[in-house]
Design an enzyme around this catalytic site. Structure first.
Site, short mmCIF file in Angstrom:
data_model
loop_
_atom_site.label_atom_id
_atom_site.label_comp_id
_atom_site.label_asym_id
_atom_site.label_seq_id
_atom_site.Cartn_x
_atom_site.Cartn_y
_atom_site.Cartn_z
N THR A 127 -6.71 -1.63 -6.91
CA THR A 127 -7.95 -2.39 -6.81
C THR A 127 -9.01 -1.49 -6.22
OG1 THR A 127 -6.70 -4.44 -6.48
CG2 THR A 127 -9.04 -4.49 -5.93
N CYS A 129 -14.28 3.29 -4.50
CA CYS A 129 -13.35 4.34 -4.92
C CYS A 129 -13.32 4.47 -6.44
CB CYS A 129 -11.95 4.05 -4.41
SG CYS A 129 -11.74 4.18 -2.62
N HIS A 174 -6.33 7.33 -6.70
CA HIS A 174 -7.30 6.39 -6.12
C HIS A 174 -7.95 7.14 -4.97
CE1 HIS A 174 -8.04 2.04 -4.48
NE2 HIS A 174 -8.92 2.89 -3.95
#
Length: 204
Positions: A44, A48, A65
């Protein structure tokens, strides 16, 4: 290769996803995961960026990520400390893919995230800077970007299937809690306190 905080962060959460009936890994900020198997990789994103990189011929793929650290004194560029964090995140994933048998000339990428979701950042748009870095890095490395969903103001949930290259993107238009933002704020604070030590030897 020196020990680095990217290697010491919380490990990806492995689980079985009953919705898609598949083994899955949830990647947290600062993490990455690569696999030659049939899996779903989930993360999620707010500010980022996640790079989904794979070798479509050999069926090996992975995701990272990452966020560049906030440093308003720097104007960017490949020599800046901010860029070194981003380069490390990309190189760790690419290195792992190549060690698993991917061929560099086959690699392709999809990019997601970079939303303007950290509202108190008035001096720079961290999300846009992350997105620009990722695009520039992959162009420099000669890895084609075949799809993107970048910028905007909303967090995103990403479900990536490395063997097929399919990505499901869900825009989180309304959040009932601040979990995504809090996680990225904590990640940003960790970046400020951390240093990139040494270089990563990139397999070719």
């Amino acid at each position: 290769m020196s020990s680095h905080w990217y290697e010491d962060n919380l490990a990806p959460k492995l689980y079985f996803d009953t919705t898609f009936n598949i083994d899955a890994a949830r990647i947290l900020p600062g993490g990455y995961y690569a696999t030659p198997g049939h899996m779903m990789l989930v993360t999620t994103l707010g500010s980022c960026v996640a790079a989904c990189i794979r070798d479509p011929i050999n069926g090996i793929g992975g995701i990272n990520h990452f966020m560049l650290p906030e440093n308003v004194q720097e104007q960017g560029g490949w020599g800046s400390s901010s860029a070194r964090y981003g380069s490390y995140a990309m190189e760790m994933l690419i290195n792992q893919l190549l060690k698993m048998g991917a061929r560099r000339q086959n690699l392709e990428a999809k990019l997601f995230g970079g939303g303007a979701v950290i509202k108190h950042m008035k001096t720079i748009n961290i999300g846009a800077r992350n997105a620009t870095f990722a695009l520039d890095y992959l162009k420099t490395e000669g890895i084609p970007v075949v799809s993107t969903d970048l910028l905007d103001i909303y967090p995103r949930k990403i479900c990536y299937f490395p063997q097929s290259g399919k990505v499901l993107v869900k825009k989180l238009y309304s959040l009932h809690n601040n979990e995504v933002l809090n996680r990225e704020q904590n990640y940003l604070m960790l970046l400020k306190k951390s240093k990139v030590e040494g270089d990563v030897e990139l397999f070719t």
